[in-house]
Each structure stands twice: as C-alpha cells, then as structure tokens.
Design a protein around this motif. Structure first.
Motif, mmCIF file in Angstrom:
data_model
loop_
_atom_site.group_PDB
_atom_site.id
_atom_site.type_symbol
_atom_site.label_atom_id
_atom_site.label_comp_id
_atom_site.label_asym_id
_atom_site.label_seq_id
_atom_site.Cartn_x
_atom_site.Cartn_y
_atom_site.Cartn_z
ATOM 1 N N PRO A 67 91.269 -15.496 -73.530
ATOM 2 C CA PRO A 67 92.655 -15.623 -73.974
ATOM 3 C C PRO A 67 93.072 -17.080 -74.151
ATOM 4 O O PRO A 67 92.570 -17.983 -73.473
ATOM 5 C CB PRO A 67 93.440 -14.958 -72.833
ATOM 6 C CG PRO A 67 92.475 -14.032 -72.188
ATOM 7 C CD PRO A 67 91.160 -14.729 -72.273
ATOM 8 N N ARG A 68 94.024 -17.294 -75.061
ATOM 9 C CA ARG A 68 94.544 -18.653 -75.259
ATOM 10 C C ARG A 68 95.064 -19.230 -73.944
ATOM 11 O O ARG A 68 94.894 -20.421 -73.669
ATOM 12 C CB ARG A 68 95.667 -18.612 -76.300
ATOM 13 C CG ARG A 68 96.232 -19.976 -76.703
ATOM 14 C CD ARG A 68 95.244 -20.782 -77.512
ATOM 15 N NE ARG A 68 94.820 -20.136 -78.734
ATOM 16 C CZ ARG A 68 95.457 -20.226 -79.908
ATOM 17 N NH1 ARG A 68 96.567 -20.945 -80.006
ATOM 18 N NH2 ARG A 68 94.981 -19.616 -80.974
ATOM 19 N N THR A 69 95.718 -18.375 -73.145
ATOM 20 C CA THR A 69 96.118 -18.749 -71.791
ATOM 21 C C THR A 69 95.375 -17.832 -70.827
ATOM 22 O O THR A 69 95.798 -16.703 -70.586
ATOM 23 C CB THR A 69 97.637 -18.607 -71.592
ATOM 24 O OG1 THR A 69 98.322 -19.415 -72.559
ATOM 25 C CG2 THR A 69 98.039 -19.052 -70.186
ATOM 26 N N PRO A 70 94.240 -18.256 -70.283
ATOM 27 C CA PRO A 70 93.456 -17.373 -69.421
ATOM 28 C C PRO A 70 94.239 -16.977 -68.167
ATOM 29 O O PRO A 70 95.064 -17.745 -67.663
ATOM 30 C CB PRO A 70 92.233 -18.218 -69.061
ATOM 31 C CG PRO A 70 92.121 -19.212 -70.172
ATOM 32 C CD PRO A 70 93.536 -19.536 -70.526
ATOM 33 N N PRO A 71 93.972 -15.784 -67.631
ATOM 34 C CA PRO A 71 94.679 -15.347 -66.420
ATOM 35 C C PRO A 71 94.234 -16.148 -65.202
ATOM 36 O O PRO A 71 93.049 -16.477 -65.064
ATOM 37 C CB PRO A 71 94.261 -13.882 -66.288
ATOM 38 C CG PRO A 71 92.935 -13.799 -66.982
ATOM 39 C CD PRO A 71 93.001 -14.787 -68.099
ATOM 40 N N LEU A 72 95.183 -16.444 -64.329
ATOM 41 C CA LEU A 72 94.903 -17.195 -63.110
ATOM 42 C C LEU A 72 95.030 -16.351 -61.851
ATOM 43 O O LEU A 72 94.674 -16.820 -60.764
ATOM 44 C CB LEU A 72 95.835 -18.408 -63.006
ATOM 45 C CG LEU A 72 95.691 -19.448 -64.120
ATOM 46 C CD1 LEU A 72 96.735 -20.548 -63.946
ATOM 47 C CD2 LEU A 72 94.288 -20.043 -64.142
ATOM 48 N N THR A 73 95.534 -15.136 -61.977
ATOM 49 C CA THR A 73 95.781 -14.300 -60.793
ATOM 50 C C THR A 73 95.070 -12.952 -60.840
ATOM 51 O O THR A 73 95.234 -12.145 -59.926
ATOM 52 C CB THR A 73 97.294 -14.062 -60.607
ATOM 53 O OG1 THR A 73 97.823 -13.425 -61.767
ATOM 54 C CG2 THR A 73 98.026 -15.378 -60.364
ATOM 55 N N GLY A 74 94.296 -12.683 -61.849
ATOM 56 C CA GLY A 74 93.602 -11.404 -61.927
ATOM 57 C C GLY A 74 92.680 -11.376 -63.136
ATOM 58 O O GLY A 74 92.627 -12.317 -63.941
ATOM 59 N N ASN A 75 91.935 -10.286 -63.260
ATOM 60 C CA ASN A 75 91.000 -10.126 -64.362
ATOM 61 C C ASN A 75 91.701 -9.662 -65.634
ATOM 62 O O ASN A 75 92.739 -8.985 -65.575
ATOM 63 C CB ASN A 75 89.925 -9.101 -63.995
ATOM 64 C CG ASN A 75 89.035 -9.574 -62.863
ATOM 65 O OD1 ASN A 75 88.575 -10.715 -62.854
ATOM 66 N ND2 ASN A 75 88.780 -8.701 -61.902
ATOM 67 N N VAL A 76 91.152 -10.009 -66.784
ATOM 68 C CA VAL A 76 91.596 -9.403 -68.037
ATOM 69 C C VAL A 76 91.460 -7.886 -67.871
ATOM 70 O O VAL A 76 90.406 -7.402 -67.435
ATOM 71 C CB VAL A 76 90.753 -9.922 -69.217
ATOM 72 C CG1 VAL A 76 91.118 -9.184 -70.500
ATOM 73 C CG2 VAL A 76 90.945 -11.431 -69.391
ATOM 74 N N PRO A 77 92.520 -7.112 -68.170
ATOM 75 C CA PRO A 77 92.550 -5.705 -67.729
ATOM 76 C C PRO A 77 91.775 -4.719 -68.591
ATOM 77 O O PRO A 77 92.308 -3.756 -69.135
ATOM 78 C CB PRO A 77 94.050 -5.397 -67.742
ATOM 79 C CG PRO A 77 94.612 -6.267 -68.804
ATOM 80 C CD PRO A 77 93.820 -7.545 -68.721
ATOM 81 N N TYR A 78 90.471 -4.936 -68.714
ATOM 82 C CA TYR A 78 89.600 -3.894 -69.225
ATOM 83 C C TYR A 78 89.511 -2.769 -68.185
ATOM 84 O O TYR A 78 89.801 -2.988 -67.001
ATOM 85 C CB TYR A 78 88.206 -4.438 -69.496
ATOM 86 C CG TYR A 78 88.099 -5.288 -70.743
ATOM 87 C CD1 TYR A 78 87.693 -4.729 -71.947
ATOM 88 C CD2 TYR A 78 88.410 -6.646 -70.711
ATOM 89 C CE1 TYR A 78 87.598 -5.506 -73.091
ATOM 90 C CE2 TYR A 78 88.318 -7.431 -71.858
ATOM 91 C CZ TYR A 78 87.914 -6.855 -73.048
ATOM 92 O OH TYR A 78 87.827 -7.622 -74.173
ATOM 93 N N VAL A 79 89.096 -1.598 -68.629
ATOM 94 C CA VAL A 79 88.860 -0.496 -67.703
ATOM 95 C C VAL A 79 87.393 -0.542 -67.268
ATOM 96 O O VAL A 79 86.492 -0.472 -68.106
ATOM 97 C CB VAL A 79 89.180 0.864 -68.352
ATOM 98 C CG1 VAL A 79 88.776 2.007 -67.419
ATOM 99 C CG2 VAL A 79 90.653 0.950 -68.697
ATOM 100 N N TRP A 80 87.188 -0.690 -65.974
ATOM 101 C CA TRP A 80 85.842 -0.637 -65.415
ATOM 102 C C TRP A 80 85.660 0.724 -64.746
ATOM 103 O O TRP A 80 86.504 1.146 -63.953
ATOM 104 C CB TRP A 80 85.631 -1.761 -64.403
ATOM 105 C CG TRP A 80 85.213 -3.048 -65.033
ATOM 106 C CD1 TRP A 80 83.932 -3.464 -65.254
ATOM 107 C CD2 TRP A 80 86.060 -4.098 -65.544
ATOM 108 N NE1 TRP A 80 83.923 -4.712 -65.859
ATOM 109 C CE2 TRP A 80 85.212 -5.115 -66.048
ATOM 110 C CE3 TRP A 80 87.443 -4.265 -65.617
ATOM 111 C CZ2 TRP A 80 85.703 -6.273 -66.618
ATOM 112 C CZ3 TRP A 80 87.937 -5.428 -66.195
ATOM 113 C CH2 TRP A 80 87.077 -6.420 -66.687
ATOM 114 N N ALA A 81 84.571 1.413 -65.062
ATOM 115 C CA ALA A 81 84.360 2.750 -64.532
ATOM 116 C C ALA A 81 82.877 2.980 -64.277
ATOM 117 O O ALA A 81 82.022 2.447 -64.991
ATOM 118 C CB ALA A 81 84.891 3.803 -65.505
#
Length: 223
Positions: A67-81
């Motif tokens: 992302p242009r502004t990467p997340p600093l508090t969690g993962n990019v919200p893909y679904v992991w299963a």
C-alpha cells in the motif's frame, strides 16, 4: 542488545532473497514426486503444505509493503484459511492438479513478488510485522530466513541435502538475531536461533523470535 554488529554487518538485499528462493526451488525440484505427502522435518505439516506456507509467508511480506501507506498496526486484511484442521492458515494455496512443478512455480512467484517490493520500496518505508514494525531490508531478511529454514524442514522430509551459503545465513543473523552466538558457523547458528538444533554450549530453544525492527530502532538491552 549489542549494537556493535550494526556497524559491521552487510545489509540484506533483494538479491539475497532472490538467491535464497532460487536455491530452494532448485533443490526442491530434485524431490521424488511421491515424497510430497511426507511430514516436513519437525513440523506437523506435510511437505506440500509447507511449501504453500512458505509461499504464503513471502506473499504476505510483499503485500505488507504494497500500500501507498503501509499498515503499522496490523496485516493487510487478506483472508487466511486452512484447508484442514491443523494445517497452515494461508491466503496462498497451490492447485494440486498442477503437481509439484506447479507448487514450486507458486513458491518462485511469491518470492519474486517480495523481491520486487524490496527492490522498489524506499528504505524509510515501515510496515507492520508481529515481531516489530520493519523496513524493506527487514522483510527481505525475514523472507530469507523463512526460505532457508523451511527448505531445511522440507529437505528432511523429502530426503534431500540442504546447506545454504554461509554468507546468506550470516547476514540474516546479524539483521534479525543480533544476540545469536557469533563464534559458531552461521548455518547451524541459524538453525539454533529458529529452534531447530542445538549448538555447543547452547541448548535447543523451545521458544524463539526474531527482531524485525531496524537495529537502530530496537530498544537497547538492560545491563
């Protein structure tokens, strides 16, 4: 935590990651087709699942930087299963119909995504990881560690030889495990640091972690 290593070490690069992935893929191509259902070393997953997990790791690190502004508090919200109880929880799964060659193509492609993101992300970019908000070099180092140690697990399950280059091991140890022993061979030391082996004078670890934050941003140890 010692900081002298920060000025002495060579940085981990996108080329290091590409080298690790290509060496792993070349080694795994030698596996017998019937061996992929074998357990991967000390893991609870079979070898096919372990390659999917490794592919997923590399993919997940790449998208954290995306992302242009990467997340600093969690993962990019893909679904992991997971595909089965106790199996790895992945966003990436390989088509079994494509066989081992297709599985390794998935691994190579995931590695290439992370290589590209490390090469193109500015050095001052930061993104979340559970072991410390990290920079592109840190994600490259994490990708190298995942590749080297999971290929070790796979080699045990598939009956293959695997001894990665000492310089690769030394660079990721310096970046992610700055408190690891420095007077021992890098590859056995990396296996020790990831809970997979003993070292002389150092019992096998039952819990372990790396330090993803850039060394200059890690808190100094007390004492």
């Amino acid at each position: 935590m010692s900081r002298s290593i920060a000025s002495e070490r060579s940085p981990v690069t996108a080329d290091d990651l590409d080298r690790a992935v290509q060496l792993a893929v070349a080694t795994l191509r030698e596996a017998p087709a019937a061996a992929w259902e074998s357990k991967a070393g000390s893991l609870t997953w079979d070898c096919w699942e372990t390659v999917e997990h490794l592919s997923d790791d590399l993919f997940a690190y790449a998208v954290q930087l995306g992302p242009r502004t990467p997340p600093l508090t969690g993962n990019v919200p893909y679904v992991w299963a997971s595909r089965r109880p106790g199996g790895p929880s992945n966003a990436v799964h390989a088509d079994h119909a494509a066989g081992p060659a297709g599985l390794l193509q998935v691994l190579e492609a995931s590695g290439a995504l992370l290589v590209a993101m490390v090469r193109t992300s500015p050095a001052d970019v930061r993104a979340y990881h559970s072991h410390g908000v990290s920079d592109p070099e840190g994600f490259a180092a994490m990708g190298v560690v995942e590749t080297l140690v999971h290929t070790h697990d796979l080699a045990e399950g598939l009956g293959l030889g695997w001894t990665p280059p000492a310089d690769l091991c030394a660079r990721v140890l310096a970046r992610l495990f700055p408190d690891a022993p420095s007077a021992t061979d890098p590859w056995p030391t990396l296996l020790w640091a990831t809970g997979r082996a003993e070292l002389p004078g150092h019992p096998r670890l039952t819990t372990w972690r790396w330090y993803g934050a850039p060394l200059a941003e890690q808190p100094a140890a007390e004492g």
